[in-house]
Design a protein around this motif. Structure first.
Motif, PDB file in Angstrom:
ATOM      1  N   LYS A 228       0.947  -0.981  -0.146  1.00 46.35           N
ATOM      2  CA  LYS A 228      -0.038   0.086   0.139  1.00 46.35           C
ATOM      3  C   LYS A 228       0.784   0.900   0.016  1.00 46.35           C
ATOM      4  CE  LYS A 228      -3.289  -2.675   2.481  1.00 46.35           C
ATOM      5  NZ  LYS A 228      -4.780  -2.612   3.777  1.00 46.35           N
ATOM      6  N   ASN A 229       0.544   2.686   0.255  1.00 47.71           N
ATOM      7  CA  ASN A 229       0.610   3.489  -0.083  1.00 47.71           C
ATOM      8  C   ASN A 229       0.476   4.820   0.390  1.00 47.71           C
ATOM      9  OD1 ASN A 229      -0.322   4.772  -2.622  1.00 47.71           O
ATOM     10  ND2 ASN A 229       1.054   3.457  -3.687  1.00 47.71           N
ATOM     11  N   PHE A 230       0.273   5.953   0.458  1.00 46.43           N
ATOM     12  CA  PHE A 230      -0.708   6.695   1.051  1.00 46.43           C
ATOM     13  C   PHE A 230      -1.461   7.457   0.373  1.00 46.43           C
ATOM     14  CE2 PHE A 230       2.560   7.661   4.136  1.00 46.43           C
ATOM     15  CZ  PHE A 230       1.724   8.429   5.602  1.00 46.43           C
ATOM     16  N   GLU A 231      -1.195   7.073  -1.218  1.00 44.12           N
ATOM     17  CA  GLU A 231      -1.881   7.706  -2.252  1.00 44.12           C
ATOM     18  C   GLU A 231      -3.622   7.710  -1.873  1.00 44.12           C
ATOM     19  OE1 GLU A 231      -1.908   9.781  -5.598  1.00 44.12           O
ATOM     20  OE2 GLU A 231       0.043   9.189  -4.896  1.00 44.12           O
ATOM     21  N   GLY A 232      -4.439   8.453  -2.062  1.00 43.55           N
ATOM     22  CA  GLY A 232      -5.437   9.134  -1.871  1.00 43.55           C
ATOM     23  C   GLY A 232      -6.048   8.496  -0.692  1.00 43.55           C
ATOM     24  N   LYS A 233      -5.409   8.534   0.377  1.00 38.68           N
ATOM     25  CA  LYS A 233      -5.575   7.918   1.460  1.00 38.68           C
ATOM     26  C   LYS A 233      -5.875   9.046   2.243  1.00 38.68           C
ATOM     27  CE  LYS A 233      -4.632   3.561   1.512  1.00 38.68           C
ATOM     28  NZ  LYS A 233      -3.829   3.132  -0.240  1.00 38.68           N
ATOM     29  N   THR A 234      -7.294   8.855   3.606  1.00 36.80           N
ATOM     30  CA  THR A 234      -7.243   9.955   4.210  1.00 36.80           C
ATOM     31  C   THR A 234      -6.716   9.859   5.625  1.00 36.80           C
ATOM     32  OG1 THR A 234      -9.896   9.949   3.547  1.00 36.80           O
ATOM     33  CG2 THR A 234      -9.541  11.625   6.022  1.00 36.80           C
ATOM     34  N   VAL A 235      -5.783  10.923   5.867  1.00 39.62           N
ATOM     35  CA  VAL A 235      -5.351  11.137   7.056  1.00 39.62           C
ATOM     36  C   VAL A 235      -5.687  11.683   8.096  1.00 39.62           C
ATOM     37  CG1 VAL A 235      -2.851  11.299   8.075  1.00 39.62           C
ATOM     38  CG2 VAL A 235      -3.045  10.516   5.736  1.00 39.62           C
ATOM     39  N   VAL A 236      -5.160  11.383   9.781  1.00 41.39           N
ATOM     40  CA  VAL A 236      -6.493  12.224  10.473  1.00 41.39           C
ATOM     41  C   VAL A 236      -5.236  12.571  11.411  1.00 41.39           C
ATOM     42  CG1 VAL A 236      -6.857  12.522  12.806  1.00 41.39           C
ATOM     43  CG2 VAL A 236      -8.487  12.396  10.721  1.00 41.39           C
ATOM     44  N   VAL A 237      -4.463  13.668  11.874  1.00 40.27           N
ATOM     45  CA  VAL A 237      -3.211  14.172  12.479  1.00 40.27           C
ATOM     46  C   VAL A 237      -3.579  15.103  13.847  1.00 40.27           C
ATOM     47  CG1 VAL A 237      -0.802  16.230  11.863  1.00 40.27           C
ATOM     48  CG2 VAL A 237      -1.766  14.286   9.703  1.00 40.27           C
ATOM     49  N   GLY A 239      -2.244  18.108  17.020  1.00 36.97           N
ATOM     50  CA  GLY A 239      -1.179  18.376  17.645  1.00 36.97           C
ATOM     51  C   GLY A 239      -1.066  19.754  15.670  1.00 36.97           C
ATOM     52  N   ALA A 240       0.003  20.576  16.292  1.00 35.66           N
ATOM     53  CA  ALA A 240      -0.280  22.109  15.032  1.00 35.66           C
ATOM     54  C   ALA A 240       1.123  22.651  15.158  1.00 35.66           C
ATOM     55  CB  ALA A 240      -1.347  22.291  15.479  1.00 35.66           C
ATOM     56  N   GLY A 241       2.021  21.543  15.862  1.00 38.40           N
ATOM     57  CA  GLY A 241       3.213  22.139  15.865  1.00 38.40           C
ATOM     58  C   GLY A 241       4.064  21.529  14.705  1.00 38.40           C
ATOM     59  N   ASN A 242       5.739  21.299  15.192  1.00 40.11           N
ATOM     60  CA  ASN A 242       6.599  21.713  14.076  1.00 40.11           C
ATOM     61  C   ASN A 242       6.393  20.254  13.646  1.00 40.11           C
ATOM     62  OD1 ASN A 242       9.764  19.855  13.972  1.00 40.11           O
ATOM     63  ND2 ASN A 242       9.621  22.224  12.957  1.00 40.11           N
ATOM     64  N   VAL A 243       6.087  19.196  14.041  1.00 38.89           N
ATOM     65  CA  VAL A 243       6.159  17.865  13.854  1.00 38.89           C
ATOM     66  C   VAL A 243       4.545  17.321  12.838  1.00 38.89           C
ATOM     67  CG1 VAL A 243       5.470  15.155  14.647  1.00 38.89           C
ATOM     68  CG2 VAL A 243       7.610  16.749  15.913  1.00 38.89           C
ATOM     69  N   ALA A 244       4.085  17.655  13.235  1.00 42.88           N
ATOM     70  CA  ALA A 244       2.271  18.448  13.037  1.00 42.88           C
ATOM     71  C   ALA A 244       2.612  18.532  11.206  1.00 42.88           C
ATOM     72  CB  ALA A 244       1.058  18.815  13.794  1.00 42.88           C
ATOM     73  N   ILE A 245       3.088  19.654  11.230  1.00 43.12           N
ATOM     74  CA  ILE A 245       2.879  20.772  10.079  1.00 43.12           C
ATOM     75  C   ILE A 245       3.715  19.618   9.177  1.00 43.12           C
ATOM     76  CG2 ILE A 245       3.784  22.840   8.891  1.00 43.12           C
ATOM     77  CD1 ILE A 245       3.349  24.820  11.727  1.00 43.12           C
ATOM     78  N   TYR A 246       4.803  19.286   9.463  1.00 46.21           N
ATOM     79  CA  TYR A 246       5.842  19.040   8.433  1.00 46.21           C
ATOM     80  C   TYR A 246       5.660  17.652   8.206  1.00 46.21           C
ATOM     81  CZ  TYR A 246       8.100  23.593   8.174  1.00 46.21           C
ATOM     82  OH  TYR A 246       8.850  24.569   8.298  1.00 46.21           O
ATOM     83  N   ALA A 247       4.534  17.148   9.023  1.00 51.08           N
ATOM     84  CA  ALA A 247       3.798  14.955   8.852  1.00 51.08           C
ATOM     85  C   ALA A 247       2.952  15.674   7.795  1.00 51.08           C
ATOM     86  CB  ALA A 247       3.742  14.469   9.461  1.00 51.08           C
ATOM     87  N   ILE A 248       1.920  16.688   7.891  1.00 56.13           N
ATOM     88  CA  ILE A 248       1.282  17.383   6.601  1.00 56.13           C
ATOM     89  C   ILE A 248       1.779  17.266   5.426  1.00 56.13           C
ATOM     90  CG2 ILE A 248      -0.562  19.087   6.117  1.00 56.13           C
ATOM     91  CD1 ILE A 248      -1.316  18.752   9.390  1.00 56.13           C
ATOM     92  N   GLU A 249       2.913  18.211   5.846  1.00 54.65           N
ATOM     93  CA  GLU A 249       3.265  18.147   4.080  1.00 54.65           C
ATOM     94  C   GLU A 249       3.758  17.371   3.481  1.00 54.65           C
ATOM     95  OE1 GLU A 249       5.758  22.750   3.953  1.00 54.65           O
ATOM     96  OE2 GLU A 249       7.554  20.260   3.858  1.00 54.65           O
ATOM     97  N   LYS A 250       4.710  16.700   4.687  1.00 54.98           N
ATOM     98  CA  LYS A 250       5.050  15.246   3.465  1.00 54.98           C
ATOM     99  C   LYS A 250       3.610  14.371   2.705  1.00 54.98           C
ATOM    100  CE  LYS A 250       8.925  14.441   2.404  1.00 54.98           C
ATOM    101  NZ  LYS A 250       9.303  14.157   1.448  1.00 54.98           N
ATOM    102  N   VAL A 251       3.297  14.498   3.858  1.00 56.80           N
ATOM    103  CA  VAL A 251       1.890  12.886   3.458  1.00 56.80           C
ATOM    104  C   VAL A 251       1.295  13.692   2.052  1.00 56.80           C
ATOM    105  CG1 VAL A 251      -0.774  13.148   3.887  1.00 56.80           C
ATOM    106  CG2 VAL A 251       0.876  12.558   5.360  1.00 56.80           C
ATOM    107  N   HIS A 252       0.906  15.378   2.217  1.00 53.60           N
ATOM    108  CA  HIS A 252       0.011  16.016   1.098  1.00 53.60           C
ATOM    109  C   HIS A 252       1.509  15.325  -0.217  1.00 53.60           C
ATOM    110  CE1 HIS A 252      -2.143  19.155   3.432  1.00 53.60           C
ATOM    111  NE2 HIS A 252      -2.838  17.938   3.070  1.00 53.60           N
ATOM    112  N   GLN A 253       2.697  15.484  -0.118  1.00 58.24           N
ATOM    113  CA  GLN A 253       3.757  15.558  -1.390  1.00 58.24           C
ATOM    114  C   GLN A 253       3.140  13.799  -1.634  1.00 58.24           C
ATOM    115  OE1 GLN A 253       7.419  16.639   0.036  1.00 58.24           O
ATOM    116  NE2 GLN A 253       7.114  18.368   0.397  1.00 58.24           N
ATOM    117  N   LEU A 254       2.854  12.812  -1.166  1.00 59.86           N
ATOM    118  CA  LEU A 254       2.729  11.886  -1.502  1.00 59.86           C
ATOM    119  C   LEU A 254       1.892  11.696  -2.031  1.00 59.86           C
ATOM    120  CD1 LEU A 254       5.304   9.849   1.537  1.00 59.86           C
ATOM    121  CD2 LEU A 254       5.705  10.999  -1.211  1.00 59.86           C
TER     122      LEU A 254
END
Length: 446
Positions: A228-237, A239-254
């Motif tokens: 499997k992979n992240f393509e088309g997956k719905t993700v719940v995160v 937090g809104a700090g450093n970890v959350a922000i850049y996890a969101i960024e990378k999920v969107h990229q994938l």
């Protein structure tokens, strides 16, 4: 004595010696449960007291931090540094500034750090520190005065070859800068004693993104392992700090879509996907609460006082704080069809919640493996400081991705070797522990 009895006895002794330190008890129990099979195969670890020694910090520091606020009033906080284990390298672990900080929390974080740092494959030991100081609502000058006072005491116990702190909750680039300036002033030495520094004075590219990116790289490896992979997956995160922000960024990229983020007051649900530019503006530039998000995106919904785990998703990434997912939350996530959970925060799932995920065959990336990207790039920053050299963003990002892939693969191998296939909790604990145990064996009873 059988391995199970031995582990239970050491844990009972730990409870007596560390009374009331519930977070530390929880972190130790989670690791201990994984190691029984190791002691069955390696009685030499028992004979040499590895477990008894690894749960006792090499050094525990607690000190007074006096400072003056903008009104001239004297304030006093407590500072902490727990130097847990230096068998494989200098102590390495963040500093947390938050009102909840106490010795138990610092010890749980430091204990986790031993194994997390070991998993990176880099030569760094485990430590953690911080203060019950709250940066929220303080002026820059107040934060500067606090950081200078804190570092005046801490500087006696750290150094580039002894202990290299980094940031954590409440400690970002601003705080690291003030502390580094004070250390340099006191020691008259320009060295890589702190990581997470600004790029103009020895910092590393990708350090800001590292924990969030690393988390997603690890979860991506778990998904790939099952086709499997992240393509088309719905993700719940959360937090809104450093970890959350850049996890969101990378999920969107994938190719995934993140629909939530949260802070201590409540959470945002945006079915169109969290707008990263808006989130960065609110949290990194304006330093405001998430309620501001709906002003820019009226279709989004802000809910006060609740967590995000009732929102249906394919993948859950807890990136806020410890024990934010309890047993009921885990059952709700499973009921709503979650296929993977990756811990971006430190110990965000209770032991009961972890059992729910594992019993329901949810891919589960434990914090010590999944959020090791931050400390991995911190260690890469140490390397660059030692060489007086800087790698490009692409070079550091490639090294980070490779480290997270290796952590996943080593966790898989260890889990399989000891009879716990697909259990990355046990795999990460064993893989991290054995490297440190072997180093401790080689160095004698010290």
């Amino acid at each position: 004595m059988q391995a199970k009895q031995y582990v239970e006895k050491v844990y009972e002794d730990l409870l007596k010696r560390n009374e009331g330190q519930v977070e530390f008890h929880q972190a130790a129990k989670e690791v201990f449960n994984s190691l029984i099979s190791v002691f069955e195969k390696h009685p030499e670890y028992v004979e040499n007291g590895i477990l008894e020694r690894i749960v006792e910090p090499e050094r525990q520091l607690m000190f007074r931090v006096p400072w003056t606020d903008d009104k001239g009033n004297v304030q006093v906080n407590r500072g902490f540094r727990v130097q847990f284990n230096s068998a494989i390298g200098p102590y390495k672990g963040g500093l947390r500034f938050h009102p909840s900080v106490n010795l138990s929390i610092i010890k749980f974080l430091g204990f986790e750090q031993i194994f997390k740092n070991s998993l990176t494959g880099l030569p760094i030991g485990g430590g953690k520190g911080g203060s019950d100081f709250d940066p929220k609502g303080k002026s820059d000058r107040e934060i500067m005065r606090f950081c200078q006072s804190f570092m005046t005491e801490l500087s006696k116990y750290i150094g580039q070859d002894m202990d290299v702190p980094a940031g954590d909750i409440g400690v970002g680039g601003r705080e690291i800068g003030y502390m580094y300036g004070q250390y340099k002033r006191l020691k008259t030495s320009y060295e890589g004693v702190l990581t997470g520094k600004g790029l103009t004075y020895g910092g590393s590219l990708v350090r800001t993104e590292a924990t969030g990116y690393g988390l997603v790289y690890f979860v991506d490896e778990m998904l790939k392992g099952k086709g499997k992979n992240f393509e088309g997956k719905t993700v719940v995160v959360s937090g809104a700090g450093n970890v959350a922000i850049y996890a969101i960024e990378k999920v969107h990229q994938l190719g995934g879509k993140v629909i939530t983020c949260s802070d201590s007051n409540g959470y945002i649900y945006d079915e169109n996907g969290i707008n990263l530019d808006t989130l960065k503006k609110i949290k990194e530039v304006e330093r405001k609460r998430l309620t501001e998000y709906v002003k820019y995106h009226p279709q989004a919904k802000y809910t006060e006082g609740k967590g995000v785990w009732s929102i249906p998703c394919d993948i859950a990434l807890p990136c806020a704080t410890q024990n934010e997912i309890n047993e009921e939350d885990a059952k709700t996530l499973v009921k709503n069809g979650v296929i993977a959970v990756g811990e971006g925060a430190n110990m965000p799932s209770t032991l009961e919640a972890i059992d729910v995920f594992l019993n329901n065959k949810v891919l589960f990336g434990p914090a010590k493996a999944a959020n090791a990207g931050g400390v991995a790039v911190s260690a890469l920053e140490m390397s660059q400081n030692s060489m007086r050299y800087s790698w490009t963003f692409e070079e550091v990002d490639a090294k980070l991705k490779n480290i997270m892939k290796n952590i996943y693969e080593n966790s898989v191998k260890a889990a399989k070797k000891y009879g716990f296939e697909d259990n990355y909790v046990v795999g990460a604990n064993i893989a991290g522990f054995i490297k440190v145990a072997e180093a401790m064996m080689a160095q004698g009873i010290v």
